[in-house]
Design a protein around this motif. Structure first.
Motif, PDB file in Angstrom:
ATOM      1  N   ASN A 199       0.826  -1.206   0.000  1.00  0.00           N
ATOM      2  CA  ASN A 199       0.000   0.000   0.000  1.00  0.00           C
ATOM      3  C   ASN A 199       0.859   1.255   0.000  1.00  0.00           C
TER       4      ASN A 199
ATOM      5  N   SER B 137       1.688   4.129  -3.207  1.00  0.00           N
ATOM      6  CA  SER B 137       1.198   5.509  -3.106  1.00  0.00           C
ATOM      7  C   SER B 137       2.254   6.550  -3.457  1.00  0.00           C
TER       8      SER B 137
ATOM      9  N   ALA C 196       2.287   8.510  -6.915  1.00  0.00           N
ATOM     10  CA  ALA C 196       1.158   9.434  -7.005  1.00  0.00           C
ATOM     11  C   ALA C 196       1.385  10.656  -6.115  1.00  0.00           C
TER      12      ALA C 196
ATOM     13  N   LEU D 251      -6.527  11.159  -0.156  1.00  0.00           N
ATOM     14  CA  LEU D 251      -6.703   9.912  -0.903  1.00  0.00           C
ATOM     15  C   LEU D 251      -7.589  10.138  -2.118  1.00  0.00           C
ATOM     16  N   LYS D 252      -8.677  10.867  -1.913  1.00  0.00           N
ATOM     17  CA  LYS D 252      -9.615  11.097  -3.003  1.00  0.00           C
ATOM     18  C   LYS D 252      -8.945  11.848  -4.153  1.00  0.00           C
TER      19      LYS D 252
ATOM     20  N   GLN E 255      -6.568   9.488  -6.010  1.00  0.00           N
ATOM     21  CA  GLN E 255      -7.308   8.499  -6.790  1.00  0.00           C
ATOM     22  C   GLN E 255      -7.936   9.113  -8.035  1.00  0.00           C
ATOM     23  N   GLN E 256      -8.468  10.319  -7.905  1.00  0.00           N
ATOM     24  CA  GLN E 256      -9.159  10.945  -9.027  1.00  0.00           C
ATOM     25  C   GLN E 256      -8.192  11.496 -10.072  1.00  0.00           C
TER      26      GLN E 256
ATOM     27  N   ASP F 296      -3.944   7.954  -9.631  1.00  0.00           N
ATOM     28  CA  ASP F 296      -3.939   6.486  -9.607  1.00  0.00           C
ATOM     29  C   ASP F 296      -5.091   5.991  -8.748  1.00  0.00           C
ATOM     30  N   ALA F 297      -6.116   5.446  -9.402  1.00  0.00           N
ATOM     31  CA  ALA F 297      -7.286   4.953  -8.684  1.00  0.00           C
ATOM     32  C   ALA F 297      -6.958   3.764  -7.783  1.00  0.00           C
ATOM     33  N   GLY F 298      -5.797   3.146  -7.983  1.00  0.00           N
ATOM     34  CA  GLY F 298      -5.422   1.983  -7.182  1.00  0.00           C
ATOM     35  C   GLY F 298      -4.822   2.309  -5.829  1.00  0.00           C
ATOM     36  N   VAL F 299      -4.511   3.570  -5.580  1.00  0.00           N
ATOM     37  CA  VAL F 299      -3.954   3.948  -4.272  1.00  0.00           C
ATOM     38  C   VAL F 299      -5.016   3.725  -3.202  1.00  0.00           C
ATOM     39  N   LYS F 300      -4.646   3.051  -2.116  1.00  0.00           N
ATOM     40  CA  LYS F 300      -5.641   2.760  -1.080  1.00  0.00           C
ATOM     41  C   LYS F 300      -4.982   2.487   0.260  1.00  0.00           C
TER      42      LYS F 300
END
Length: 214
Positions: A48, A52, A55, A71-72, A75-76, A79-83
């Motif tokens: 994880n 990140s 990004a 985070l939002k 992701q937007q 990289d939408a895969g960051v979590k």
């Protein structure tokens, strides 16, 4: 937006709150035992966090600061895969702290030049042992390295001084040791990779891949 900074291999992965990951369980008449794996938690938390970083550096390249990281937003825009990572202040032009916690295992990175350390932001921890370097074909090796190279430039204002080990340690352990930095100046660079007798090169920041050496 600088999509080129988003990791090319990553699904390579902040809500402002903390997250807990719960094991799945199915209800049945008989009792069930849920087994947790600390080693597995550590692997997920590290993945994880590492995913990140490109990004985060893409955000910095576009905004000139780490302030406002969410985070939002990552992701937007990148990289939408960051979590499952969390930012801890201060977030400013020079530094940030990002952490990931899975189960009872946490890792963090305190700013662009820091190693990944065991523990949460604000805690002293031991550096994480780098994973074995991956090996790709030459073109993939070069493409994988570009986000880390551009993150170096965003942090230092130059490509000069970057090495493969510095790029791996500070930005992306997924960069292969088959990469070679042939030259790096303030405004340009050339890297190359040779695997199984095949050599490709990349002249950056925008001239692209070519067969052969720099």
């Amino acid at each position: 937006m600088r999509w080129g900074l988003v990791p090319l291999l990553a699904a390579l992965l902040l809500l402002t709150g903390c997250h807990e990951l719960w094991g799945d369980s199915s209800s049945s008449q008989s009792s069930a035992t849920v087994t947790y794996s600390p080693a597995g938690d550590a692997s997920v938390a590290l993945a994880n966090l590492r995913a990140s970083i490109p990004a985060v550096e893409a955000w910095y390249a576009d905004h000139g600061t780490y302030g406002g990281l969410t985070l939002k937003g990552l992701q937007q825009q990148y990289d939408a895969g960051v979590k499952d990572v969390r930012f801890v202040g201060p977030l400013n032009r020079k530094t940030y702290c990002v952490e990931s916690t899975v189960g009872e295992i946490a890792y963090h990175k305190q700013g662009p030049a820091s190693d990944i350390l065991l523990g949460r932001c604000g805690q002293e921890g031991n550096p994480v042992t780098p994973p074995p370097p991956p090996s790709y074909d030459p073109q993939t090796t070069l493409r994988t390295a570009i986000p880390g190279i551009e993150a170096w430039h965003a942090d230092h204002g130059t490509y000069a001084g970057m090495t493969v080990n510095k790029l791996r340690r500070q930005y992306d352990y997924g960069i292969s040791l088959d990469l070679k930095v042939v030259r790096a100046t303030k405004k340009a660079y050339c890297v190359e990779s040779t695997v199984a007798g095949e050599t490709w090169s990349y002249v950056g920041p925008a001239r692209g891949l070519a067969a052969g050496r720099c």
